[in-house]
Design a protein around this motif. Sequence first.
Motif, PDB file in Angstrom:
ATOM      1  N   GLN A 165      34.550  48.945 -18.783  1.00 52.21           N
ATOM      2  CA  GLN A 165      34.066  49.703 -20.030  1.00 52.21           C
ATOM      3  C   GLN A 165      34.006  48.416 -20.987  1.00 52.21           C
ATOM      4  OE1 GLN A 165      35.933  53.239 -21.264  1.00 52.21           O
ATOM      5  NE2 GLN A 165      37.133  53.506 -19.474  1.00 52.21           N
ATOM      6  N   ASP A 167      32.152  47.800 -23.494  1.00 47.42           N
ATOM      7  CA  ASP A 167      31.633  48.107 -24.747  1.00 47.42           C
ATOM      8  C   ASP A 167      32.989  48.514 -25.855  1.00 47.42           C
ATOM      9  OD1 ASP A 167      29.000  47.632 -24.300  1.00 47.42           O
ATOM     10  OD2 ASP A 167      28.748  49.759 -23.643  1.00 47.42           O
ATOM     11  N   THR A 168      34.116  48.700 -25.384  1.00 44.36           N
ATOM     12  CA  THR A 168      35.499  49.020 -25.955  1.00 44.36           C
ATOM     13  C   THR A 168      36.223  47.801 -26.083  1.00 44.36           C
ATOM     14  OG1 THR A 168      35.418  51.312 -24.884  1.00 44.36           O
ATOM     15  CG2 THR A 168      37.418  50.160 -26.167  1.00 44.36           C
ATOM     16  N   HIS A 169      36.465  47.684 -27.577  1.00 44.75           N
ATOM     17  CA  HIS A 169      37.464  46.472 -27.788  1.00 44.75           C
ATOM     18  C   HIS A 169      38.823  46.881 -27.435  1.00 44.75           C
ATOM     19  CE1 HIS A 169      40.019  43.789 -30.189  1.00 44.75           C
ATOM     20  NE2 HIS A 169      38.923  43.021 -29.999  1.00 44.75           N
TER      21      HIS A 169
END
Length: 354
Positions: A165, A167-169
């Motif tokens: 994933q 796109d998640t910080h």
Amino acid sequence: MLIHPEDKYSAAKILDLPSRTWPSKRLTTPPRWCSTDLRDGNQALANPMDHAKKLRFFKHLVECGFKEIEVAFPAASQTDFDFVRFLIDGRHIPADVTIQVMTQSRSDLIDRTMQVLQGAPKAIVHLYNATAPVFREVVFQQSKAETIAMAVRGAKQIKALCDKQPDTHWTFEYSPETFCFTEADFALEICEAVASVWQPSEDRPLILNLPTTVEVNTPNVFADQIEYFMMQFSCLDHITVSVHPHNDRGTGVATAEMAIFLDGFLFMASIYFVAVGKSGQALFVSVGNMIVQLPFLFILPRFLGSEGVWLSVPLSNIAFTMIVLPMLLMNLKALMKQHRSENTQMIKKAAVTS
């Protein structure tokens, strides 16, 4: 019944840290706060909050200014899982707020936890396993190596799922649960092992959370433990050392002090009656102080559980003080009246003599 209950448990270990520097330090900037009320606070309630109450509470925490909020233990219940999804899908999380979720170091729970965070712009995943000797040896029956392996497996699994994933910080957080009574060197060893797996960087920082899960010592001892940890850790670049202090000794100490104060009053009242030759009243206070506790010990635990046991002593002392205090005041009043009468007689006698 134990004859010497104070000997049941061995004393907590205390670090010898003569090089400590924390006593002379001062806070010059605000701390970085993370609210755990929606998770830690909610799970402690007899009737946990429902969906609507949790959302209202979340918005209130945001209004208070919290930028990191532990919102749930999503693998623990469908309610918690659904609430996290509601926050993400409904875009209720402000851009400057990071949500945090918690999981034990178990593969199935980690999978469930990471599943709930799909689509979150940023998130903190909080992993923990108990590290103190009593948990290793009695609860889990694990060696130190097996305990470290459990933490490392969890960290590797979370890292692999985070990589899926991008796109998640992500921020990873690890807690050696029961840190405050874990051997200092072992706490360092297991945290070093977890850090080597995550490889903290500016883009993917690490939080090492050191909790006082069960308070076994005074705050200065915990401060020594934290300072020793930070002095000995190999590299703290991109690592935040966090603390999660519990308050199980807070009300306990207050209750104990209250009980000691009232017991002190009853003890002094008994001594007073002995001193003025009122042996019957002295016996009443001494024996009554014990007898009056019995109904409290019988009734309160039936409704309050173990809390009722602890409350029985101070509450029975308060009740018995209400009986003894008027007795003491009446006796003091009579004694002072007798003293004034004797003084008057002495003055009259002296006047007649002169």
